[in-house]
Scaffold this motif. Structure first.
Motif, mmCIF file in Angstrom:
data_model
loop_
_atom_site.group_PDB
_atom_site.id
_atom_site.type_symbol
_atom_site.label_atom_id
_atom_site.label_comp_id
_atom_site.label_asym_id
_atom_site.label_seq_id
_atom_site.Cartn_x
_atom_site.Cartn_y
_atom_site.Cartn_z
ATOM 1 N N ALA A 1 6.893 -11.104 -8.615
ATOM 2 C CA ALA A 1 6.508 -9.435 -8.473
ATOM 3 C C ALA A 1 7.177 -8.832 -9.644
ATOM 4 C CB ALA A 1 7.080 -8.891 -7.223
ATOM 5 N N GLN A 2 6.773 -7.562 -10.104
ATOM 6 C CA GLN A 2 7.321 -6.932 -10.961
ATOM 7 C C GLN A 2 8.220 -6.125 -10.383
ATOM 8 O OE1 GLN A 2 3.494 -5.766 -11.640
ATOM 9 N NE2 GLN A 2 2.994 -7.535 -13.334
ATOM 10 N N MET A 3 9.417 -6.400 -10.330
ATOM 11 C CA MET A 3 10.278 -5.371 -9.535
ATOM 12 C C MET A 3 10.700 -4.310 -10.218
ATOM 13 S SD MET A 3 11.189 -6.435 -6.672
ATOM 14 C CE MET A 3 12.285 -5.326 -6.193
ATOM 15 N N GLU A 4 10.615 -4.090 -11.579
ATOM 16 C CA GLU A 4 10.837 -3.093 -12.159
ATOM 17 C C GLU A 4 9.718 -1.876 -11.837
ATOM 18 O OE1 GLU A 4 10.148 -5.874 -14.152
ATOM 19 O OE2 GLU A 4 12.198 -6.613 -14.006
ATOM 20 N N ASN A 5 8.483 -2.287 -11.437
ATOM 21 C CA ASN A 5 7.610 -1.668 -11.220
ATOM 22 C C ASN A 5 7.604 -1.144 -9.755
ATOM 23 O OD1 ASN A 5 5.143 -0.307 -11.005
ATOM 24 N ND2 ASN A 5 3.822 -2.166 -11.023
ATOM 25 N N ARG B 1 0.965 -1.372 0.039
ATOM 26 C CA ARG B 1 -0.014 -0.030 -0.059
ATOM 27 C C ARG B 1 0.836 1.292 0.044
ATOM 28 N NH1 ARG B 1 -3.824 -0.569 4.887
ATOM 29 N NH2 ARG B 1 -2.502 -2.098 5.237
ATOM 30 N N ILE B 2 2.062 1.136 0.709
ATOM 31 C CA ILE B 2 2.847 2.442 0.710
ATOM 32 C C ILE B 2 3.193 2.588 -0.689
ATOM 33 C CG2 ILE B 2 5.098 3.261 1.497
ATOM 34 C CD1 ILE B 2 4.506 1.930 4.322
ATOM 35 N N LEU B 3 3.846 1.625 -1.413
ATOM 36 C CA LEU B 3 4.550 1.737 -2.754
ATOM 37 C C LEU B 3 3.168 1.638 -3.648
ATOM 38 C CD1 LEU B 3 7.910 -0.259 -2.533
ATOM 39 C CD2 LEU B 3 7.605 2.308 -2.286
ATOM 40 N N ASN B 4 2.290 1.591 -3.469
ATOM 41 C CA ASN B 4 1.097 1.387 -4.608
ATOM 42 C C ASN B 4 1.301 0.327 -5.440
ATOM 43 O OD1 ASN B 4 -1.484 2.095 -5.459
ATOM 44 N ND2 ASN B 4 -0.717 3.911 -6.320
ATOM 45 N N VAL B 5 1.822 -0.829 -5.027
ATOM 46 C CA VAL B 5 1.829 -1.866 -5.943
ATOM 47 C C VAL B 5 1.138 -2.993 -5.725
ATOM 48 C CG1 VAL B 5 4.240 -1.154 -6.824
ATOM 49 C CG2 VAL B 5 4.091 -2.571 -4.745
ATOM 50 N N ARG C 1 11.685 1.402 3.989
ATOM 51 C CA ARG C 1 11.295 0.033 4.662
ATOM 52 C C ARG C 1 10.349 -0.726 3.727
ATOM 53 N NH1 ARG C 1 15.364 0.668 6.390
ATOM 54 N NH2 ARG C 1 16.125 1.731 8.157
ATOM 55 N N ALA C 2 9.544 -0.118 3.005
ATOM 56 C CA ALA C 2 8.375 -0.855 2.348
ATOM 57 C C ALA C 2 9.089 -1.723 1.194
ATOM 58 C CB ALA C 2 7.316 0.143 1.883
ATOM 59 N N ARG C 3 10.139 -1.029 0.449
ATOM 60 C CA ARG C 3 10.756 -1.812 -0.699
ATOM 61 C C ARG C 3 11.690 -2.852 -0.132
ATOM 62 N NH1 ARG C 3 16.254 0.385 -2.394
ATOM 63 N NH2 ARG C 3 16.695 -1.205 -0.825
ATOM 64 N N GLU C 4 12.130 -2.704 1.043
ATOM 65 C CA GLU C 4 13.063 -3.798 1.793
ATOM 66 C C GLU C 4 12.188 -4.904 2.262
ATOM 67 O OE1 GLU C 4 14.916 -1.865 5.091
ATOM 68 O OE2 GLU C 4 16.517 -1.208 3.743
ATOM 69 N N ARG C 5 10.925 -4.480 2.439
ATOM 70 C CA ARG C 5 9.857 -5.704 2.806
ATOM 71 C C ARG C 5 9.587 -6.420 1.655
ATOM 72 N NH1 ARG C 5 7.808 -9.683 4.146
ATOM 73 N NH2 ARG C 5 5.909 -9.771 5.527
ATOM 74 N N ILE C 6 9.182 -5.909 0.534
ATOM 75 C CA ILE C 6 8.678 -6.446 -0.576
ATOM 76 C C ILE C 6 10.016 -7.466 -1.035
ATOM 77 C CG2 ILE C 6 8.003 -6.034 -2.847
ATOM 78 C CD1 ILE C 6 6.433 -3.872 -2.130
ATOM 79 N N GLU C 7 11.225 -6.905 -1.122
ATOM 80 C CA GLU C 7 12.288 -7.575 -1.464
ATOM 81 C C GLU C 7 12.589 -8.848 -0.711
ATOM 82 O OE1 GLU C 7 15.393 -4.964 -1.519
ATOM 83 O OE2 GLU C 7 14.871 -4.150 -3.449
#
Length: 139
Positions: A73-77, A61-65, A105-111
């Motif tokens: 996952a579409q890491m490019e997106n 939700r933070i990154l809107n993906v 932190r949101a990006r790190e969590r998705i990764e």
């Protein structure tokens, strides 16, 4: 005069004990959630409680993906959204350091979620096919 001092001591000690009890209760609650996730075998869920407390849903939700589906996952997106939001919230350009930290932190969590899914797929593949070590021979 003695009753005032005694009342002050009782009230103060009650407040201190109450705060300490509440902190201990919060810590015990977090520990039990962590242990329950480990017991279920949900390492990702356990690491959520252990690390920064950001769930995958919140991160998306933070990154809107969209959340990763079966480890895909579409890491490019994700990286595009991350870079855009991170740059928009640059404190030197009038942005918020707090929001920038949340975005990171949101990006790190998705990764982390994607790495766990890739590791699981690799382990499952290895279990299905058997372990084949790479052997290098001298020529």
């Amino acid at each position: 005069m003695a009753h005032r001092i005694l009342t002050t001591i009782v009230v103060t000690s009650t407040r201190v004990f109450g705060r300490a009890f509440m902190e201990a209760y919060k810590q015990a609650s977090a520990s039990s959630k962590y242990a329950a996730e480990i017991k279920k075998g949900n390492i990702t869920g356990a690491s959520t409680y252990a690390s920064n407390g950001l769930t995958l849903d919140e991160a998306c939700r933070i990154l809107n993906v969209k959340p990763p589906q079966a480890g895909e996952a579409q890491m490019e997106n994700v990286m595009g959204r991350f870079k855009k939001l991170f740059d928009l919230n640059d404190p030197q350009k009038g942005g918020s350091f707090y929001l920038q930290s949340k975005i990171l932190r949101a990006r790190e969590r998705i990764e982390m979620e994607i790495r766990e899914a890739e590791r699981k797929v690799k382990t499952d593949k290895e279990m299905k096919e058997g372990w084949n070590p790479k052997v290098y021979k001298d020529r």
